[in-house]
Motif scaffolding. Structure first.
Motif, PDB file in Angstrom:
ATOM      1  N   GLY A  10      35.801 -41.838  98.905  1.00  0.00           N
ATOM      2  CA  GLY A  10      34.771 -41.998  97.884  1.00  0.00           C
ATOM      3  C   GLY A  10      34.602 -43.450  97.487  1.00  0.00           C
ATOM      4  O   GLY A  10      35.297 -44.339  97.961  1.00  0.00           O
ATOM      5  N   SER A  11      33.666 -43.690  96.597  1.00  0.00           N
ATOM      6  CA  SER A  11      33.384 -45.028  96.091  1.00  0.00           C
ATOM      7  C   SER A  11      33.603 -45.013  94.585  1.00  0.00           C
ATOM      8  O   SER A  11      32.883 -44.327  93.853  1.00  0.00           O
ATOM      9  CB  SER A  11      31.934 -45.400  96.435  1.00  0.00           C
ATOM     10  OG  SER A  11      31.628 -46.677  95.951  1.00  0.00           O
ATOM     11  N   TRP A  12      34.590 -45.763  94.121  1.00  0.00           N
ATOM     12  CA  TRP A  12      35.020 -45.718  92.725  1.00  0.00           C
ATOM     13  C   TRP A  12      34.645 -47.007  91.998  1.00  0.00           C
ATOM     14  O   TRP A  12      34.772 -48.086  92.549  1.00  0.00           O
ATOM     15  CB  TRP A  12      36.521 -45.501  92.655  1.00  0.00           C
ATOM     16  CG  TRP A  12      36.940 -44.177  93.183  1.00  0.00           C
ATOM     17  CD1 TRP A  12      37.109 -43.819  94.489  1.00  0.00           C
ATOM     18  CD2 TRP A  12      37.213 -43.015  92.423  1.00  0.00           C
ATOM     19  NE1 TRP A  12      37.473 -42.510  94.586  1.00  0.00           N
ATOM     20  CE2 TRP A  12      37.556 -41.982  93.332  1.00  0.00           C
ATOM     21  CE3 TRP A  12      37.224 -42.728  91.061  1.00  0.00           C
ATOM     22  CZ2 TRP A  12      37.899 -40.701  92.911  1.00  0.00           C
ATOM     23  CZ3 TRP A  12      37.570 -41.455  90.649  1.00  0.00           C
ATOM     24  CH2 TRP A  12      37.890 -40.452  91.573  1.00  0.00           C
ATOM     25  N   ALA A  13      34.208 -46.888  90.754  1.00  0.00           N
ATOM     26  CA  ALA A  13      33.858 -48.050  89.933  1.00  0.00           C
ATOM     27  C   ALA A  13      33.788 -47.615  88.473  1.00  0.00           C
ATOM     28  O   ALA A  13      33.797 -46.421  88.159  1.00  0.00           O
ATOM     29  CB  ALA A  13      32.507 -48.622  90.376  1.00  0.00           C
ATOM     30  N   LYS A  22      31.451 -42.747  92.316  1.00  0.00           N
ATOM     31  CA  LYS A  22      29.994 -42.903  92.297  1.00  0.00           C
ATOM     32  C   LYS A  22      29.293 -41.960  93.269  1.00  0.00           C
ATOM     33  O   LYS A  22      28.158 -41.570  93.042  1.00  0.00           O
ATOM     34  CB  LYS A  22      29.593 -44.340  92.633  1.00  0.00           C
ATOM     35  CG  LYS A  22      30.054 -45.363  91.611  1.00  0.00           C
ATOM     36  CD  LYS A  22      29.486 -46.742  91.849  1.00  0.00           C
ATOM     37  CE  LYS A  22      29.699 -47.242  93.247  1.00  0.00           C
ATOM     38  NZ  LYS A  22      29.212 -48.589  93.491  1.00  0.00           N
ATOM     39  N   ASP A  23      29.965 -41.599  94.369  1.00  0.00           N
ATOM     40  CA  ASP A  23      29.345 -40.771  95.400  1.00  0.00           C
ATOM     41  C   ASP A  23      29.665 -39.301  95.186  1.00  0.00           C
ATOM     42  O   ASP A  23      30.692 -38.947  94.619  1.00  0.00           O
ATOM     43  CB  ASP A  23      29.833 -41.192  96.789  1.00  0.00           C
ATOM     44  CG  ASP A  23      29.536 -42.649  97.090  1.00  0.00           C
ATOM     45  OD1 ASP A  23      28.507 -43.142  96.604  1.00  0.00           O
ATOM     46  OD2 ASP A  23      30.341 -43.271  97.798  1.00  0.00           O
ATOM     47  N   LEU A  43      45.933 -39.423  80.291  1.00  0.00           N
ATOM     48  CA  LEU A  43      44.585 -39.926  80.521  1.00  0.00           C
ATOM     49  C   LEU A  43      43.575 -38.940  79.967  1.00  0.00           C
ATOM     50  O   LEU A  43      43.916 -37.823  79.585  1.00  0.00           O
ATOM     51  CB  LEU A  43      44.338 -40.152  82.023  1.00  0.00           C
ATOM     52  CG  LEU A  43      44.491 -38.928  82.913  1.00  0.00           C
ATOM     53  CD1 LEU A  43      43.166 -38.582  83.545  1.00  0.00           C
ATOM     54  CD2 LEU A  43      45.547 -39.187  83.954  1.00  0.00           C
ATOM     55  N   LYS A  44      42.349 -39.373  79.932  1.00  0.00           N
ATOM     56  CA  LYS A  44      41.228 -38.507  79.588  1.00  0.00           C
ATOM     57  C   LYS A  44      40.410 -38.326  80.858  1.00  0.00           C
ATOM     58  O   LYS A  44      40.254 -39.263  81.628  1.00  0.00           O
ATOM     59  CB  LYS A  44      40.365 -39.127  78.495  1.00  0.00           C
ATOM     60  CG  LYS A  44      41.045 -39.189  77.149  1.00  0.00           C
ATOM     61  CD  LYS A  44      40.074 -39.678  76.090  1.00  0.00           C
ATOM     62  CE  LYS A  44      40.706 -39.707  74.735  1.00  0.00           C
ATOM     63  NZ  LYS A  44      41.002 -38.407  74.196  1.00  0.00           N
ATOM     64  N   ALA A  45      39.891 -37.118  81.058  1.00  0.00           N
ATOM     65  CA  ALA A  45      39.097 -36.846  82.252  1.00  0.00           C
ATOM     66  C   ALA A  45      37.973 -35.883  81.884  1.00  0.00           C
ATOM     67  O   ALA A  45      38.107 -35.074  80.967  1.00  0.00           O
ATOM     68  CB  ALA A  45      39.969 -36.242  83.351  1.00  0.00           C
ATOM     69  N   ARG A  46      36.878 -36.000  82.627  1.00  0.00           N
ATOM     70  CA  ARG A  46      35.789 -35.041  82.466  1.00  0.00           C
ATOM     71  C   ARG A  46      35.127 -34.803  83.800  1.00  0.00           C
ATOM     72  O   ARG A  46      35.106 -35.654  84.685  1.00  0.00           O
ATOM     73  CB  ARG A  46      34.770 -35.494  81.429  1.00  0.00           C
ATOM     74  CG  ARG A  46      33.877 -36.598  81.894  1.00  0.00           C
ATOM     75  CD  ARG A  46      32.840 -36.936  80.855  1.00  0.00           C
ATOM     76  NE  ARG A  46      32.288 -38.241  81.200  1.00  0.00           N
ATOM     77  CZ  ARG A  46      31.130 -38.655  80.792  1.00  0.00           C
ATOM     78  NH1 ARG A  46      30.405 -37.919  79.989  1.00  0.00           N
ATOM     79  NH2 ARG A  46      30.703 -39.843  81.156  1.00  0.00           N
ATOM     80  N   LYS A  47      34.574 -33.638  83.914  1.00  0.00           N
ATOM     81  CA  LYS A  47      33.807 -33.221  85.090  1.00  0.00           C
ATOM     82  C   LYS A  47      32.343 -33.426  84.740  1.00  0.00           C
ATOM     83  O   LYS A  47      31.888 -33.046  83.661  1.00  0.00           O
ATOM     84  CB  LYS A  47      34.120 -31.747  85.355  1.00  0.00           C
ATOM     85  CG  LYS A  47      33.127 -31.017  86.189  1.00  0.00           C
ATOM     86  CD  LYS A  47      33.474 -29.525  86.201  1.00  0.00           C
ATOM     87  CE  LYS A  47      32.342 -28.739  86.792  1.00  0.00           C
ATOM     88  NZ  LYS A  47      32.753 -27.408  87.201  1.00  0.00           N
ATOM     89  N   LEU A  48      31.600 -34.036  85.656  1.00  0.00           N
ATOM     90  CA  LEU A  48      30.171 -34.227  85.419  1.00  0.00           C
ATOM     91  C   LEU A  48      29.355 -33.066  85.977  1.00  0.00           C
ATOM     92  O   LEU A  48      28.391 -32.628  85.357  1.00  0.00           O
ATOM     93  CB  LEU A  48      29.704 -35.549  86.022  1.00  0.00           C
ATOM     94  CG  LEU A  48      30.339 -36.798  85.411  1.00  0.00           C
ATOM     95  CD1 LEU A  48      29.855 -38.041  86.134  1.00  0.00           C
ATOM     96  CD2 LEU A  48      30.050 -36.879  83.926  1.00  0.00           C
TER      97      LEU A  48
END
Length: 172
Positions: A10-13, A22-23, A43-48
């Motif tokens: 993947g492409s992370w930023a 990002k992908d 950590l904090k995480a969320r699903k888009l």
């Protein structure tokens, strides 16, 4: 920010103040030092979007890694895996899109405790990784039962073999 994170696919930023992929492809990113043993990862995480939840990688050493699969299996279950092999039981659970979750994974020796929004979800003991593989089958022509056992580690491995479903077996 992306400092300290190591992407693997993947492409992370950083986007919108959050480190994210990002992908729309399968990819993971992990942080930490492979020499760490007893620690807590928070950590904090969320699903888009998507049909699944997300993975939280931890305990990575070389190509081996644990992950906490939150909202996996069609967004129906949570489970810990080591190299895609279950560690303990899955529990029912789902991950909602757009919602931030507080994640905490604690490692102490072989004990793994996983918390979601402050609630203990898993408390499991991981077996030490062993390079031992076994496979059994019957040769259709001769009728022989063939058992192959391979120890890929440099150290001896003690094991017990249990053969079930056989009427009888000759010691040869």
């Amino acid at each position: 920010g992306p400092s300290g994170w190591k992407p693997d696919g993947g492409s992370w930023a950083v986007a919108g103040g959050a480190y994210r992929q990002k992908d729309n492809v399968v990819g993971v990113s992990w942080t930490g030092d492979e020499a760490w043993t007893d620690y807590a990862l928070t950590l904090k995480a969320r699903k888009l979007s998507g049909a699944e939840g997300f993975l939280i990688l931890f305990g990575r050493k070389g190509g081996d890694q644990f992950w906490w699969n939150l909202g996996g299996w069609g967004n129906r279950e949570h489970g810990i895996e080591f190299n895609r092999t279950p560690v303990g039981r899955h529990v029912p659970g789902r991950i909602e899109p757009g919602r931030w979750y507080d994640i905490r994974v604690e490692l102490a020796g072989q004990r793994i405790r996983c918390f979601l929004d402050g609630r203990l979800i898993h408390d499991e003991t991981a077996r030490a990784a062993q390079g031992f593989l076994a496979l059994a089958g019957r040769d259709e022509e001769s009728g022989d039962l063939i058992l192959k056992a391979i120890n890929t580690s440099p150290d001896p491995v003690a094991t017990t073999l249990s053969l079930r479903g056989l009427d009888r077996i000759a010691p040869e």
